[in-house]
Design a protein around this motif. Structure first.
Motif, PDB file in Angstrom:
ATOM      1  N   SER A  43       0.833  -1.202   0.000  1.00 16.73           N
ATOM      2  CA  SER A  43       0.000   0.000   0.000  1.00 16.73           C
ATOM      3  C   SER A  43       0.872   1.257   0.000  1.00 16.73           C
ATOM      4  O   SER A  43       0.596   2.208  -0.736  1.00 16.73           O
ATOM      5  CB  SER A  43      -0.914  -0.009   1.223  1.00 16.73           C
ATOM      6  OG  SER A  43      -1.674   1.171   1.270  1.00 16.73           O
ATOM      7  N   SER A  44       1.932   1.238   0.814  1.00 17.69           N
ATOM      8  CA  SER A  44       2.856   2.379   0.830  1.00 17.69           C
ATOM      9  C   SER A  44       3.508   2.561  -0.527  1.00 17.69           C
ATOM     10  O   SER A  44       3.634   3.681  -1.027  1.00 17.69           O
ATOM     11  CB  SER A  44       3.940   2.168   1.894  1.00 17.69           C
ATOM     12  OG  SER A  44       3.375   2.084   3.165  1.00 17.69           O
ATOM     13  N   HIS A  63       2.315   1.600  -3.415  1.00 17.05           N
ATOM     14  CA  HIS A  63       1.289   2.064  -4.347  1.00 17.05           C
ATOM     15  C   HIS A  63       1.056   3.564  -4.190  1.00 17.05           C
ATOM     16  O   HIS A  63       0.976   4.302  -5.187  1.00 17.05           O
ATOM     17  CB  HIS A  63      -0.007   1.287  -4.114  1.00 17.05           C
ATOM     18  CG  HIS A  63      -1.157   1.792  -4.919  1.00 17.05           C
ATOM     19  ND1 HIS A  63      -1.275   1.583  -6.272  1.00 17.05           N
ATOM     20  CD2 HIS A  63      -2.249   2.516  -4.563  1.00 17.05           C
ATOM     21  CE1 HIS A  63      -2.382   2.148  -6.708  1.00 17.05           C
ATOM     22  NE2 HIS A  63      -2.993   2.721  -5.691  1.00 17.05           N
ATOM     23  N   GLU A  64       0.947   4.028  -2.953  1.00 17.19           N
ATOM     24  CA  GLU A  64       0.732   5.457  -2.712  1.00 17.19           C
ATOM     25  C   GLU A  64       1.908   6.277  -3.221  1.00 17.19           C
ATOM     26  O   GLU A  64       1.728   7.337  -3.808  1.00 17.19           O
ATOM     27  CB  GLU A  64       0.525   5.722  -1.212  1.00 17.19           C
ATOM     28  CG  GLU A  64      -0.773   5.181  -0.661  1.00 17.19           C
ATOM     29  CD  GLU A  64      -1.992   5.850  -1.279  1.00 17.19           C
ATOM     30  OE1 GLU A  64      -1.946   7.081  -1.526  1.00 17.19           O
ATOM     31  OE2 GLU A  64      -2.980   5.143  -1.529  1.00 17.19           O
ATOM     32  N   LEU A  65       3.116   5.778  -3.010  1.00 15.50           N
ATOM     33  CA  LEU A  65       4.303   6.472  -3.483  1.00 15.50           C
ATOM     34  C   LEU A  65       4.302   6.571  -5.002  1.00 15.50           C
ATOM     35  O   LEU A  65       4.530   7.642  -5.574  1.00 15.50           O
ATOM     36  CB  LEU A  65       5.558   5.739  -3.010  1.00 15.50           C
ATOM     37  CG  LEU A  65       6.892   6.305  -3.487  1.00 15.50           C
ATOM     38  CD1 LEU A  65       7.156   7.639  -2.807  1.00 15.50           C
ATOM     39  CD2 LEU A  65       7.996   5.322  -3.192  1.00 15.50           C
ATOM     40  N   ARG A 101       1.723   6.295  -7.035  1.00  9.59           N
ATOM     41  CA  ARG A 101       0.599   7.119  -7.472  1.00  9.59           C
ATOM     42  C   ARG A 101       0.938   8.598  -7.300  1.00  9.59           C
ATOM     43  O   ARG A 101       0.624   9.421  -8.154  1.00  9.59           O
ATOM     44  CB  ARG A 101      -0.657   6.764  -6.682  1.00  9.59           C
ATOM     45  CG  ARG A 101      -1.907   7.398  -7.261  1.00  9.59           C
ATOM     46  CD  ARG A 101      -3.124   6.918  -6.579  1.00  9.59           C
ATOM     47  NE  ARG A 101      -3.181   7.585  -5.284  1.00  9.59           N
ATOM     48  CZ  ARG A 101      -4.106   7.352  -4.371  1.00  9.59           C
ATOM     49  NH1 ARG A 101      -5.020   6.438  -4.590  1.00  9.59           N
ATOM     50  NH2 ARG A 101      -4.105   7.998  -3.237  1.00  9.59           N
ATOM     51  N   GLY A 102       1.614   8.927  -6.206  1.00 12.25           N
ATOM     52  CA  GLY A 102       2.020  10.314  -5.954  1.00 12.25           C
ATOM     53  C   GLY A 102       3.017  10.798  -6.978  1.00 12.25           C
ATOM     54  O   GLY A 102       2.948  11.941  -7.434  1.00 12.25           O
ATOM     55  N   ASP A 123       2.928  14.529  -7.450  1.00 11.22           N
ATOM     56  CA  ASP A 123       2.613  14.890  -6.077  1.00 11.22           C
ATOM     57  C   ASP A 123       3.864  15.122  -5.233  1.00 11.22           C
ATOM     58  O   ASP A 123       3.780  15.634  -4.145  1.00 11.22           O
ATOM     59  CB  ASP A 123       1.753  13.786  -5.446  1.00 11.22           C
ATOM     60  CG  ASP A 123       1.003  14.265  -4.232  1.00 11.22           C
ATOM     61  OD1 ASP A 123       0.878  15.474  -4.054  1.00 11.22           O
ATOM     62  OD2 ASP A 123       0.535  13.413  -3.454  1.00 11.22           O
ATOM     63  N   LYS A 140       6.031  19.223   0.640  1.00 13.05           N
ATOM     64  CA  LYS A 140       6.039  18.004   1.443  1.00 13.05           C
ATOM     65  C   LYS A 140       7.427  17.691   1.970  1.00 13.05           C
ATOM     66  O   LYS A 140       7.641  16.681   2.599  1.00 13.05           O
ATOM     67  CB  LYS A 140       5.537  16.811   0.623  1.00 13.05           C
ATOM     68  CG  LYS A 140       4.065  16.836   0.411  1.00 13.05           C
ATOM     69  CD  LYS A 140       3.616  15.505  -0.086  1.00 13.05           C
ATOM     70  CE  LYS A 140       2.107  15.469  -0.112  1.00 13.05           C
ATOM     71  NZ  LYS A 140       1.601  14.169  -0.431  1.00 13.05           N
TER      72      LYS A 140
END
Length: 91
Positions: free
Chosen positions: A57-58, A60-62, A64-65, A70, A75
């Protein structure tokens, strides 16, 4: 048959039934121990899957960002190895 023979028959039957009951309880205890070990294995695997799922999940989020652009200055500098880390070359 005398009264003594009745007692010995009773004693033999009682001992036989007690042995059967004891064997049944031993089998039940053994089976419940096996079940307990299997449940512990399943719970352990579940915890391992949760850890792996959190890692993916981490990731994937990375990803996707990064795809959405992103990773920005607000940040912070980002983490090395993620593509968001910038090394400053100020003199």
């Amino acid at each position: 048959m005398s009264h003594g023979d009745d007692d010995s028959f009773f004693d033999r039957e009682r001992d036989k039934l007690s042995a059967e009951i004891t064997a049944g309880f031993e089998e039940l205890l053994s089976s419940s121990n096996v079940l307990n070990r299997k449940l512990e294995e399943v719970l352990g695997m579940t915890r391992e899957y949760e850890t792996i799922a959190a890692l993916w999940s981490s990731f994937h989020e990375l990803m996707r960002g990064q795809r959405a652009g992103d990773v920005s200055e607000d940040k912070g500098p980002g983490l090395p190895g993620t593509g968001g880390h910038t090394v400053s070359s100020k003199p």
